[in-house]
Design an enzyme around this catalytic site. Structure first.
Site, mmCIF file in Angstrom:
data_model
loop_
_atom_site.group_PDB
_atom_site.id
_atom_site.type_symbol
_atom_site.label_atom_id
_atom_site.label_comp_id
_atom_site.label_asym_id
_atom_site.label_seq_id
_atom_site.Cartn_x
_atom_site.Cartn_y
_atom_site.Cartn_z
ATOM 1 N N THR A 63 -13.517 58.648 136.852
ATOM 2 C CA THR A 63 -12.393 57.499 136.329
ATOM 3 C C THR A 63 -12.389 56.528 136.960
ATOM 4 O O THR A 63 -12.748 56.265 138.264
ATOM 5 C CB THR A 63 -11.156 58.361 136.431
ATOM 6 O OG1 THR A 63 -9.957 57.463 136.196
ATOM 7 C CG2 THR A 63 -10.707 58.926 137.816
ATOM 8 N N SER A 64 -11.876 55.284 136.488
ATOM 9 C CA SER A 64 -11.854 53.999 137.192
ATOM 10 C C SER A 64 -10.590 54.016 138.021
ATOM 11 O O SER A 64 -10.423 52.983 138.849
ATOM 12 C CB SER A 64 -11.470 52.884 136.103
ATOM 13 O OG SER A 64 -12.810 52.724 135.436
ATOM 14 N N ASP A 77 -13.381 57.596 126.265
ATOM 15 C CA ASP A 77 -12.569 56.769 125.071
ATOM 16 C C ASP A 77 -12.816 55.414 124.793
ATOM 17 O O ASP A 77 -12.362 54.761 124.138
ATOM 18 C CB ASP A 77 -11.046 57.075 125.520
ATOM 19 C CG ASP A 77 -10.492 56.080 126.526
ATOM 20 O OD1 ASP A 77 -9.570 55.389 126.268
ATOM 21 O OD2 ASP A 77 -11.273 56.436 127.595
ATOM 22 N N LYS A 87 -17.194 51.034 135.566
ATOM 23 C CA LYS A 87 -17.608 51.160 134.508
ATOM 24 C C LYS A 87 -17.663 49.650 133.861
ATOM 25 O O LYS A 87 -16.823 48.862 134.140
ATOM 26 C CB LYS A 87 -16.883 51.899 133.550
ATOM 27 C CG LYS A 87 -16.869 53.463 134.022
ATOM 28 C CD LYS A 87 -15.921 54.291 133.478
ATOM 29 C CE LYS A 87 -15.788 55.585 133.900
ATOM 30 N NZ LYS A 87 -14.813 56.471 133.288
ATOM 31 N N ASP A 145 -7.915 58.325 131.752
ATOM 32 C CA ASP A 145 -7.120 57.874 130.715
ATOM 33 C C ASP A 145 -7.735 57.808 129.483
ATOM 34 O O ASP A 145 -8.792 57.024 129.103
ATOM 35 C CB ASP A 145 -6.648 56.583 131.198
ATOM 36 C CG ASP A 145 -5.619 56.664 132.703
ATOM 37 O OD1 ASP A 145 -4.927 57.239 132.562
ATOM 38 O OD2 ASP A 145 -6.239 56.210 133.775
ATOM 39 N N ASP A 158 -13.915 61.309 131.586
ATOM 40 C CA ASP A 158 -13.054 60.117 131.828
ATOM 41 C C ASP A 158 -11.851 60.946 131.730
ATOM 42 O O ASP A 158 -11.632 61.831 131.337
ATOM 43 C CB ASP A 158 -13.508 59.179 130.855
ATOM 44 C CG ASP A 158 -12.304 58.051 130.986
ATOM 45 O OD1 ASP A 158 -12.318 57.483 132.226
ATOM 46 O OD2 ASP A 158 -11.501 57.619 130.180
#
Length: 234
Positions: free
Chosen positions: A121-122, A178, A153, A30, A28
């Site tokens: 990643t989103s 995270d 996600k 962030d 991921d």
């Protein structure tokens, strides 16, 4: 090709240490590689103030989730979710002050074979490029960003797609995440998942937790089957 039996989590020779071995590694961004907390809290704080929302609740539930899903959840009835999401995205793209890499992240990324690592990643690709550059991290050759998936996600789509792009089965990969939504996505994909940092929430049994990468050791080698494997010592 599945990992050999000795690639499962095992206690290392060092007391308290753990070794995980994989053929591919999925990160991921962030909170996992990049600390963008200052920017995220600033942008969502402005959104919360505008609509009289509870910023603490927004931050509690937005980590690891696509921005559009968070806007859809919290925006007032009748709000233009698409326009609001685009506005917030534009704000995030021009704010990079305070963005840094997590301790040890650059060393870990730099030690991995280019064809065995992916970013999942989103964030969309534009924002991902901006934040990785701001943190001084090289963007992996393989990246599954939020604009490339139909379900964000905690759905496993992004991680399953990344594993497929790298040519590995889910059980042969390793995820670093995270946030609760991302951790759930990794586990739902059938991938061993390592939780990173302070915002993981309550972790499922068996999920390893690390503060950052400062004490992580990475070793790449060719196993008995002639396939490159990556060993992480925590």
């Amino acid at each position: 090709m599945n990992l050999p039996a000795d690639a499962a989590p095992t206690a290392s020779a060092a007391p308290g240490a753990t070794v995980l071995t994989a053929r591919a590694v999925l990160f991921d961004m962030d909170g996992t590689l990049v600390d963008s907390t200052a920017v995220v809290e600033q942008v969502w704080g402005e959104f919360a103030t505008r609509y009289g929302l509870d910023i603490a609740e927004i931050l509690r539930t937005s980590h690891g989730v696509q921005a559009g899903d968070t806007v859809r959840r919290f925006a007032p009835s009748g709000a233009d979710v698409v326009a609001l999401t685009a506005e917030l995205g534009a704000m995030e793209r021009v704010r990079t002050e305070g963005i840094v890499a997590l301790p040890g992240a650059a060393d870990v990324l730099g030690s991995l074979p280019a064809d065995a690592v992916a970013l999942v990643t989103s964030a969309d690709r534009v924002l991902a490029d901006i934040r990785m550059e701001a943190a001084g991290l090289a963007m992996p050759d393989t990246a599954v960003t939020g604009d490339l998936v139909t379900r964000g996600k905690p759905h496993p789509e992004g991680y399953l797609r990344a594993a497929a792009l790298l040519g590995v089965e889910p059980e042969d990969a390793l995820v670093f995440e995270d946030a609760p939504a991302g951790i759930a996505a990794g586990l739902a994909a059938g991938i061993r998942t390592v939780a990173v940092g302070p915002n993981t929430g309550e972790l499922p049994d068996g999920v390893l937790h690390i503060a950052d990468y400062s004490t992580v050791t990475v070793t790449t080698y060719v196993d008995n089957a002639g396939v490159t494997a990556i060993s992480f010592r925590f």
